[in-house]
Design an enzyme around this catalytic site. Structure first.
Site, PDB file in Angstrom:
ATOM      1  N   ASP A  47      38.794  43.703  36.708  1.00 46.57           N
ATOM      2  CA  ASP A  47      39.200  42.958  37.909  1.00 46.57           C
ATOM      3  C   ASP A  47      38.057  42.870  38.906  1.00 46.57           C
ATOM      4  OD1 ASP A  47      41.825  43.055  36.900  1.00 46.57           O
ATOM      5  OD2 ASP A  47      42.284  44.868  38.044  1.00 46.57           O
TER       6      ASP A  47
ATOM      7  N   HIS B  92      41.725  47.384  37.907  1.00 46.67           N
ATOM      8  CA  HIS B  92      41.199  47.567  36.560  1.00 46.67           C
ATOM      9  C   HIS B  92      39.700  47.292  36.630  1.00 46.67           C
ATOM     10  CE1 HIS B  92      45.391  46.178  35.896  1.00 46.67           C
ATOM     11  NE2 HIS B  92      45.368  46.901  34.795  1.00 46.67           N
TER      12      HIS B  92
END
Length: 438
Positions: free
Chosen positions: A103, A100
């Site tokens: 992340d 993501h």
């Protein structure tokens, strides 16, 4: 460069009799199964969020693991996570990773600052990918964690939130393209509702489809030639998710004309939360021409939430790979370990043990699935069970040439139907057991 996991050696294949916990027993990446190497069949991917970010925090307790990797500032933490990720990819012999946007880089105080952070880390990831020979399986945007998304992203009642989500997704697609990813995932983390008393469902679904359409069109315009995925999930965090299961998503994609660009990313734990088996969801995707990629994990059937455990159930991995082989294998997709070590498995070594367990389980599942297909008894039984559709009135039904009057005439000529064929479920399950256990 500092070694972040000195306690983890390069994991090698040592065979099924190996006693070494830090070795593969079944995953032999270059072993040829059904015409190609295991690594090409399985296309394992490391999940950035669980492996590099999740610290064991749950709703009842604080984290049990330090995932700052000695970083002192937000950017230093994320830079160190990138180095740690590629060290693990090398040591675990994994070719791909997934992320993501939030992340891989810290969220800033503005969208522009967040985008700048992403650009800096993307440069580092691109450099590390070239150095280590690794690839991006897919990217996505985290449009569910930040409080602005409390009522959804593409389904938010606030148009400003919709616009922010569109901008965040646009940037995540750009980063995915920059890093050569062949997949981009839409997971509707909060795309659903809690009560219809405050919800315009038609507007929310129309808006969500519009966001997917313009995002896909933008991706194509900047050279993305991979697959867009939707990942079905029935609940958590909203009570009624619009992407409930594979069949629901298939209907949604067709309604809005999105099925030419989008496929499904099926997760095992989400399947069981929807009251289905993992195999069921994969078959629904396959027979609808929507099979794309897989999030490899399992849930605890005694718990009612998404536990994201590493997969160790050989029946599940076998029947998963049975469907993958029947689908002709992966094209742009693969097996992403959307899984995390348990909260109490808090040491760095536990990361390696977890991935070894999951990779071995899928390698063994692949070998057994190939044997089931070669054995042929399951396919032969199914063919025989439906043999009445090969000739006569059955053939006319399949060819869609039988009229209802013709079917009535045939039924009147039959008299009472007193015989049928047994489904022999127990017999077929025993075949699976015999192939698994020899």
């Amino acid at each position: 460069m500092k070694e972040f996991f000195p306690m983890i050696p390069k994991i090698r294949y040592e065979g099924s009799s190996a006693k070494n916990g830090l070795a593969f027993r079944y995953y032999n990446p270059d072993e040829v199964i059904a015409g190609k190497p295991m690594r090409d069949h399985l296309k394992f991917a490391l999940s950035y969020w669980h492996t590099l970010c999740a610290d064991g925090t749950d709703m009842f307790g604080r984290g049990t693991m330090d995932k700052n990797f000695s970083g002192k500032t937000p950017m230093e933490i994320y830079e160190n996570r990138a180095y740690a990720a590629f060290e693990l990819l090398d040591k675990l012999n994994i070719d791909y990773f997934c992320f993501h946007d939030r992340d891989i880089a810290p969220e800033g105080s503005t969208l522009a600052e967040s985008n700048g952070n992403l650009d800096k880390i993307a440069e580092l990831l691109e450099k590390l990918m070239k150095e280590h020979g690794k690839k991006l399986l897919w990217g996505t945007a985290n449009c569910f964690n930040q409080p602005r998304y409390m009522h959804g992203a593409g389904t938010s009642p606030n148009a400003d939130v919709f616009a922010f989500a569109a901008a965040q997704i646009k940037k995540a697609i750009e980063i995915t393209v920059k890093l050569g990813g062949k997949g981009y995932v839409f997971w509707g983390g909060r795309e659903g509702y809690e009560t219809l008393l405050n919800t315009d469902m038609m507007l929310e679904q129309d808006n969500m489809a519009y966001l997917m359409r313009i995002a896909a069109d933008y991706g194509r315009s900047i050279g993305f030639d991979g697959d867009f995925y939707v990942e079905p999930k029935p609940k958590e965090p909203t009570k009624h998710q619009y992407d409930f299961d594979a069949a629901t998503v298939a209907g949604f994609l067709r309604k809005y004309g999105l099925d030419n660009d989008f496929k499904l990313n099926i997760e095992a734990n989400h399947a069981t939360l929807a009251g289905h088996t993992f195999q069921h969801e994969l078959e629904i995707a396959r027979i609808n021409g929507l099979f794309g990629s897989i999030d490899a994990n399992q849930g605890d059937l005694l718990l009612g939430w998404d536990t994201d455990q590493f997969p160790t159930n050989i029946y599940d991995t076998t029947l998963c790979m049975f469907e993958v082989l029947r689908a002709g294998g992966f094209t742009n997709g693969g097996l992403n370990f959307d899984a995390k070590a348990r909260r109490g498995s808090y040491t760095p070594e536990d990361i390696a043990y977890s991935y070894i367990a999951g990779m071995d389980s899928f390698a063994l599942g692949l070998k057994i699935a190939d044997r089931l297909i070669s054995d042929g008894r399951l396919d032969e039984f199914v063919r025989e069970r439906y043999s009445s559709y090969k000739s006569g009135i059955g053939a006319k039904i399949v060819s869609k040439t039988a009229t209802i009057e013709e079917l009535e005439k045939h039924a009147l000529s039959l008299g009472e139907i007193t015989t049928n064929t047994s489904g022999r479920q127990e017999y077929l399950e025993s075949i699976v057991n015999s192939v698994i256990f020899g």
